[in-house]
Motif scaffolding. Structure first.
Motif, mmCIF file in Angstrom:
data_model
loop_
_atom_site.group_PDB
_atom_site.id
_atom_site.type_symbol
_atom_site.label_atom_id
_atom_site.label_comp_id
_atom_site.label_asym_id
_atom_site.label_seq_id
_atom_site.Cartn_x
_atom_site.Cartn_y
_atom_site.Cartn_z
ATOM 1 N N LEU A 121 0.648 -1.116 -0.112
ATOM 2 C CA LEU A 121 0.039 0.118 0.001
ATOM 3 C C LEU A 121 0.968 1.292 -0.029
ATOM 4 C CD1 LEU A 121 -2.859 1.478 0.674
ATOM 5 C CD2 LEU A 121 -2.412 1.254 2.830
ATOM 6 N N VAL A 133 0.225 -3.936 4.554
ATOM 7 C CA VAL A 133 -1.255 -4.268 4.695
ATOM 8 C C VAL A 133 -1.532 -5.099 5.728
ATOM 9 C CG1 VAL A 133 -3.529 -4.885 3.629
ATOM 10 C CG2 VAL A 133 -1.787 -3.189 2.364
ATOM 11 N N VAL A 172 -6.768 -8.867 4.741
ATOM 12 C CA VAL A 172 -7.482 -8.197 3.942
ATOM 13 C C VAL A 172 -7.051 -8.986 2.653
ATOM 14 C CG1 VAL A 172 -7.133 -6.097 2.440
ATOM 15 C CG2 VAL A 172 -6.763 -5.781 4.896
ATOM 16 N N LEU A 222 -6.932 -0.552 6.608
ATOM 17 C CA LEU A 222 -5.923 -1.393 5.810
ATOM 18 C C LEU A 222 -4.956 -1.987 6.567
ATOM 19 C CD1 LEU A 222 -6.016 0.427 2.644
ATOM 20 C CD2 LEU A 222 -6.891 -1.884 2.856
ATOM 21 N N PRO A 227 -9.337 -4.244 9.485
ATOM 22 C CA PRO A 227 -10.277 -4.694 8.367
ATOM 23 C C PRO A 227 -11.623 -4.653 8.547
ATOM 24 C CG PRO A 227 -8.251 -6.071 8.629
ATOM 25 C CD PRO A 227 -8.399 -5.491 9.809
ATOM 26 N N LEU A 245 -13.471 -1.566 6.992
ATOM 27 C CA LEU A 245 -13.248 -1.163 5.574
ATOM 28 C C LEU A 245 -14.366 -0.768 4.924
ATOM 29 C CD1 LEU A 245 -10.831 -4.223 4.443
ATOM 30 C CD2 LEU A 245 -10.468 -1.830 4.320
ATOM 31 N N LEU A 248 -12.388 -5.167 -1.117
ATOM 32 C CA LEU A 248 -11.443 -5.260 -0.159
ATOM 33 C C LEU A 248 -12.143 -6.279 0.922
ATOM 34 C CD1 LEU A 248 -9.883 -1.711 -0.033
ATOM 35 C CD2 LEU A 248 -8.903 -4.112 -0.890
#
Length: 309
Positions: free
Chosen positions: A148, A165, A169, A212, A216, A219, A265
């Motif tokens: 990321l 991350v 994820v 992230l 999670p 998200l 995601l």
């Protein structure tokens, strides 16, 4: 004529924006363009392309990989040799997965490998060169460095920060058959937005970094956006309908880059199959489901004779 040097390059797909992080956030994904590039001791240019977009990719000096190699050589004050390029494109073209950024990155890394031992390039120089070609760093930063990335342009040029991350994820990319022009997508956005929408996206972008990296389960809220996706919806109604349906069902779905692919995601691998089944049921458009990992390495270049660089 004898060959001078051969390098092998591998560059991941990328998904930019991730909802609220417009022109700032990018994520490297585990599907790749792979190239073998040979420097020749004459001025020949030979290009072979297989895979995504092969029929449309030029085989002359206008080829984006060739232009990128030429740009690096010119920046370094070196004369570009003849080239043989063999490309195997796994990154879908024109689908919002950074295919042009991958081509630029591949060319920059190929030039780095061909010039190894003569010219050294820092990460900052690689990002500068790629951004000069691509126009913005949000796709080329994750393509170069993986993971990321947050990308921005400061007084010293384009910059990036790579982040790890959370292992929970699990990305799913839903890819339609049709393509989308990035230029058209950008033209649909207004030149100004309200303060309320700007604050909304600032808060969601900050939350998205936390989601992230650490949480999670956040998200869905973190991927909400008011700056670009709604304005582009008219150009890709199937994409917009799918994003809305997935989000209504609790999936963190966003337009991937300029579209028309959809990035989901998930907060664990189990959600991806359910999201794919929902995609198959709510629109008439067939969607290819790519269950991917976050690529943490980024683009690589390896001298065929000497190993990685």
């Amino acid at each position: 004529m004898p060959e001078v040097r051969t390098v092998q390059v591998r560059v991941p797909a990328t998904s930019a924006n991730l909802g609220p992080g417009f022109d700032t956030l990018g994520l490297a994904l585990s599907v790749y363009d792979e190239l073998t590039v040979t420097a020749l001791d004459d001025d020949r240019l030979e290009i072979e392309v297989a895979g995504s977009g092969a029929a449309e990719i030029p085989r002359d000096e206008s080829n984006l990989v060739v232009r990128s190699i030429e740009h690096v050589y010119a920046d370094a004050g070196r004369e570009m040799p003849g080239l043989r390029i063999e490309a195997r494109n796994g990154v879908p073209h024109g689908r919002g997965l950074g295919s042009s950024g991958a081509a630029v990155t591949a060319g920059v890394l190929a030039a780095k490998g061909l010039l190894a031992g003569d010219v050294d390039f820092s990460d900052a120089e690689l990002l500068r060169l790629a951004t000069e070609l691509e126009g913005h760093p949000d796709n080329v930063a994750p393509a170069l460095f993986g993971g990321l990335t947050i990308a921005w342009t400061g007084e010293s040029g384009p910059q990036h920060k790579k982040l790890l991350v959370h292992r929970g994820v699990a990305p799913l990319v839903l890819v339609p058959e049709r393509t989308m022009s990035t230029t058209l997508a950008r033209s649909l956005q207004p030149p100004q937005v309200s303060r309320e929408d700007a604050v909304f996206n600032v808060s969601r972008t900050a939350l998205l970094i936390a989601a992230l990296m650490q949480s999670p389960e956040l998200l869905l809220d973190a991927t909400a956006d008011r700056l670009h996706q709604d304005y582009r919806a008219e150009a890709m109604p199937e994409t917009s309908a799918l994003v809305q349906a997935l989000r209504a069902a609790g999936f963190a779905a966003v337009v991937s880059g300029a579209g028309p692919s959809v990035l989901v995601l998930c907060d664990g691998p189990g959600g991806r199959q359910a999201a794919k089944e929902l995609a198959d049921s709510v629109t008439d458009t067939p969607w290819e489901g790519l269950m991917l990992a976050v690529d943490v390495r980024g683009g690589t270049v390896r001298d065929r004779a000497e190993g990685s660089t």
